[in-house]
Design an enzyme around this catalytic site. Structure first.
Site, PDB file in Angstrom:
ATOM      1  N   SER A   1       0.846  -1.206   0.000  1.00  0.00           N
ATOM      2  CA  SER A   1       0.000   0.000   0.000  1.00  0.00           C
ATOM      3  C   SER A   1       0.874   1.245   0.000  1.00  0.00           C
ATOM      4  CB  SER A   1      -0.865   0.013   1.256  1.00  0.00           C
ATOM      5  OG  SER A   1      -1.518   1.257   1.390  1.00  0.00           O
TER       6      SER A   1
ATOM      7  N   TYR B   1      -1.740  -0.446  10.204  1.00  0.00           N
ATOM      8  CA  TYR B   1      -1.879  -0.933   8.821  1.00  0.00           C
ATOM      9  C   TYR B   1      -0.651  -0.535   7.996  1.00  0.00           C
ATOM     10  CZ  TYR B   1      -3.839  -0.958   4.036  1.00  0.00           C
ATOM     11  OH  TYR B   1      -4.050  -1.148   2.691  1.00  0.00           O
TER      12      TYR B   1
HETATM   13  N1  LIG Z   1      -8.657  -0.061  -1.374  1.00  0.00           N
HETATM   14  C1  LIG Z   1      -7.555   0.669  -1.255  1.00  0.00           C
HETATM   15  O1  LIG Z   1      -7.577   1.911  -1.335  1.00  0.00           O
HETATM   16  C2  LIG Z   1      -6.227  -0.003  -1.013  1.00  0.00           C
HETATM   17  C3  LIG Z   1      -5.092   0.818  -1.017  1.00  0.00           C
HETATM   18  C4  LIG Z   1      -3.865   0.223  -0.793  1.00  0.00           C
HETATM   19  C5  LIG Z   1      -3.751  -1.137  -0.600  1.00  0.00           C
HETATM   20  N2  LIG Z   1      -4.884  -1.915  -0.600  1.00  0.00           N
HETATM   21  C6  LIG Z   1      -4.685  -3.338  -0.356  1.00  0.00           C
HETATM   22  O2  LIG Z   1      -5.301  -4.100  -1.368  1.00  0.00           O
HETATM   23  C7  LIG Z   1      -5.718  -5.361  -0.839  1.00  0.00           C
HETATM   24  C8  LIG Z   1      -7.177  -5.590  -1.191  1.00  0.00           C
HETATM   25  O3  LIG Z   1      -7.916  -4.504  -0.659  1.00  0.00           O
HETATM   26  P1  LIG Z   1      -9.410  -4.170  -1.095  1.00  0.00           P
HETATM   27  O4  LIG Z   1      -9.531  -2.697  -1.041  1.00  0.00           O
HETATM   28  O5  LIG Z   1      -9.780  -4.906  -2.332  1.00  0.00           O
HETATM   29  O6  LIG Z   1     -10.172  -4.755   0.189  1.00  0.00           O
HETATM   30  P2  LIG Z   1     -11.624  -5.361   0.427  1.00  0.00           P
HETATM   31  O7  LIG Z   1     -12.561  -4.915  -0.666  1.00  0.00           O
HETATM   32  O8  LIG Z   1     -11.947  -5.021   1.841  1.00  0.00           O
HETATM   33  O9  LIG Z   1     -11.391  -6.936   0.265  1.00  0.00           O
HETATM   34  C9  LIG Z   1     -10.555  -7.603   1.166  1.00  0.00           C
HETATM   35  C10 LIG Z   1     -10.510  -9.065   0.795  1.00  0.00           C
HETATM   36  O10 LIG Z   1      -9.601  -9.721   1.683  1.00  0.00           O
HETATM   37  C11 LIG Z   1     -10.237 -10.865   2.222  1.00  0.00           C
HETATM   38  N3  LIG Z   1      -9.654 -11.177   3.533  1.00  0.00           N
HETATM   39  C12 LIG Z   1      -9.526 -10.385   4.615  1.00  0.00           C
HETATM   40  N4  LIG Z   1      -8.936 -11.052   5.621  1.00  0.00           N
HETATM   41  C13 LIG Z   1      -8.685 -12.307   5.151  1.00  0.00           C
HETATM   42  C14 LIG Z   1      -8.113 -13.469   5.710  1.00  0.00           C
HETATM   43  N5  LIG Z   1      -7.654 -13.486   6.973  1.00  0.00           N
HETATM   44  N6  LIG Z   1      -8.035 -14.586   4.942  1.00  0.00           N
HETATM   45  C15 LIG Z   1      -8.478 -14.584   3.664  1.00  0.00           C
HETATM   46  N7  LIG Z   1      -9.040 -13.512   3.080  1.00  0.00           N
HETATM   47  C16 LIG Z   1      -9.146 -12.378   3.816  1.00  0.00           C
HETATM   48  C17 LIG Z   1     -11.698 -10.524   2.278  1.00  0.00           C
HETATM   49  O11 LIG Z   1     -12.470 -11.726   2.345  1.00  0.00           O
HETATM   50  P3  LIG Z   1     -14.080 -11.704   2.647  1.00  0.00           P
HETATM   51  O12 LIG Z   1     -14.714 -11.046   1.443  1.00  0.00           O
HETATM   52  O13 LIG Z   1     -14.465 -13.132   2.771  1.00  0.00           O
HETATM   53  O14 LIG Z   1     -14.250 -10.889   3.896  1.00  0.00           O
HETATM   54  C18 LIG Z   1     -11.858  -9.757   0.960  1.00  0.00           C
HETATM   55  O15 LIG Z   1     -12.040 -10.653  -0.117  1.00  0.00           O
HETATM   56  C19 LIG Z   1      -5.445  -5.306   0.674  1.00  0.00           C
HETATM   57  O16 LIG Z   1      -4.240  -5.951   0.970  1.00  0.00           O
HETATM   58  C20 LIG Z   1      -5.318  -3.815   0.940  1.00  0.00           C
HETATM   59  O17 LIG Z   1      -4.513  -3.549   2.059  1.00  0.00           O
HETATM   60  C21 LIG Z   1      -6.113  -1.373  -0.808  1.00  0.00           C
END
Ligand SMILES: NC(=O)c1ccc[n+]([C@@H]2O[C@H](COP(=O)([O-])OP(=O)(O)OC[C@H]3O[C@@H](n4cnc5c(N)ncnc54)[C@H](OP(=O)(O)O)[C@@H]3O)[C@@H](O)[C@H]2O)c1
Length: 243
Positions: free
Chosen positions: A138, A152
């Site tokens: 991130s 985080y």
């Molecule tokens: N969105 C942003 O702005 C942003 C920015 C920087 C980095 N990121 C990174 O990108 C990645 C994806 O983020 P996102 O925004 O797509 O998040 P999201 O929409 O909240 O989705 C998170 C996903 O991770 C799964 N998950 C969480 N804990 C888990 C565990 N212990 N075991 C297996 N699966 C797990 C969730 O499963 P369930 O659906 O079953 O709950 C969900 O599918 C993350 O690593 C996040 O830190 C996001």
């Protein structure tokens, strides 16, 4: 090569977009999720509807026993894992550093970092020469997320170090390890942080004046996994609109 990829946390958001794109590119995909089965099954249905191959598997990737079961399931379905995307991640409600509990701090670290360690370790046991791993870090690892979620940000900093070290250790096997560092991507994650409209609020401060999409992150992940990035390892792609 017969390409088999595990995308962790692929039931929604960036992981779902990545799973769908990789399936279009011919990978057989394991769509891992934690609890939201309906949404993961929908990703699999979408992939199958476009002629791809995928199956969903529930596993909390922060737990060693669950990760072992996950890799066993992939082996039974598709054989050896050749590519890995460590995408699963969480954050909690925005808070000052002093307001963080040790339980929360540990939960964030184990979910974001231990999961990455466990999946990398299991994947490289079976990867042939020439595999690839992408860790979803991130922009927070550079920015630090003061007043919001330093826990985080610290977990993503650890992922960056893991990426660098592992890339050097595995270079002789031609297994490439890289990371993407998204920022301000429109997904459910911001609601978990207590501010569903965070991306809109911050858009004026982003040089490109908008948030990014999950597909824009997926495109970079897919490129890093691909042979087009065959001379790229131990590196980071910032996908944060210039921030
Ligand atoms: N969105 C942003 O702005 C942003 C920015 C920087 C980095 N990121 C990174 O990108 C990645 C994806 O983020 P996102 O925004 O797509 O998040 P999201 O929409 O909240 O989705 C998170 C996903 O991770 C799964 N998950 C969480 N804990 C888990 C565990 N212990 N075991 C297996 N699966 C797990 C969730 O499963 P369930 O659906 O079953 O709950 C969900 O599918 C993350 O690593 C996040 O830190 C996001």
């Amino acid at each position: 090569m017969n390409k088999v990829v595990l995308v962790t946390g692929a039931g929604r958001g960036i992981g779902a977009a990545t799973a769908k794109l990789l399936a279009k590119q011919g990978y057989r995909v394991c769509v891992n999720y934690r609890t939201k089965a309906d949404s993961a099954q929908q990703v699999v249905a979408d992939i199958k509807a476009q002629g791809g191959k995928a199956f969903a598997f529930a596993a909390d990737v922060s737990q060693e026993s669950a990760v072992l079961e996950l890799f066993q399931a992939i082996h039974e379905q598709y054989g050896t894992v050749t590519h890995l995307v460590n995408n699963a991640g969480i954050l909690f409600t925005q808070s000052t550093f002093a307001g963080l509990s040790v339980e929360r701090f540990n939960k964030v670290l184990i979910t974001n970092v231990t999961s990455c360690f466990l999946c990398c370790r299991e994947a490289i046991k079976q990867m042939p020469n020439g595999g690839a791993i992408v860790n979803v870090s991130s922009a927070a690892s550079r920015i630090g997320a003061p007043g919001e979620y330093i826990d985080y940000a610290a977990s993503k900093g650890a992922m960056d170090s893991l990426t660098k070290g592992l890339s050097l250790e595995l270079a002789e096997r031609n297994i490439r390890v890289n990371a993407v560092r998204p920022g301000f991507i429109d997904t459910d994650m911001h609601a978990d942080g207590g501010e569903p409209n965070r991306v809109q609020r911050l858009s004026p401060q982003i040089p490109l004046k908008r948030g990014g999409t999950a597909t824009e992150v997926a495109n970079s992940i897919a490129w890093l996994l691909s042979d087009e990035a065959s001379y790229v390892t131990g590196t980071f792609i910032d996908i944060a609109g210039g921030k």
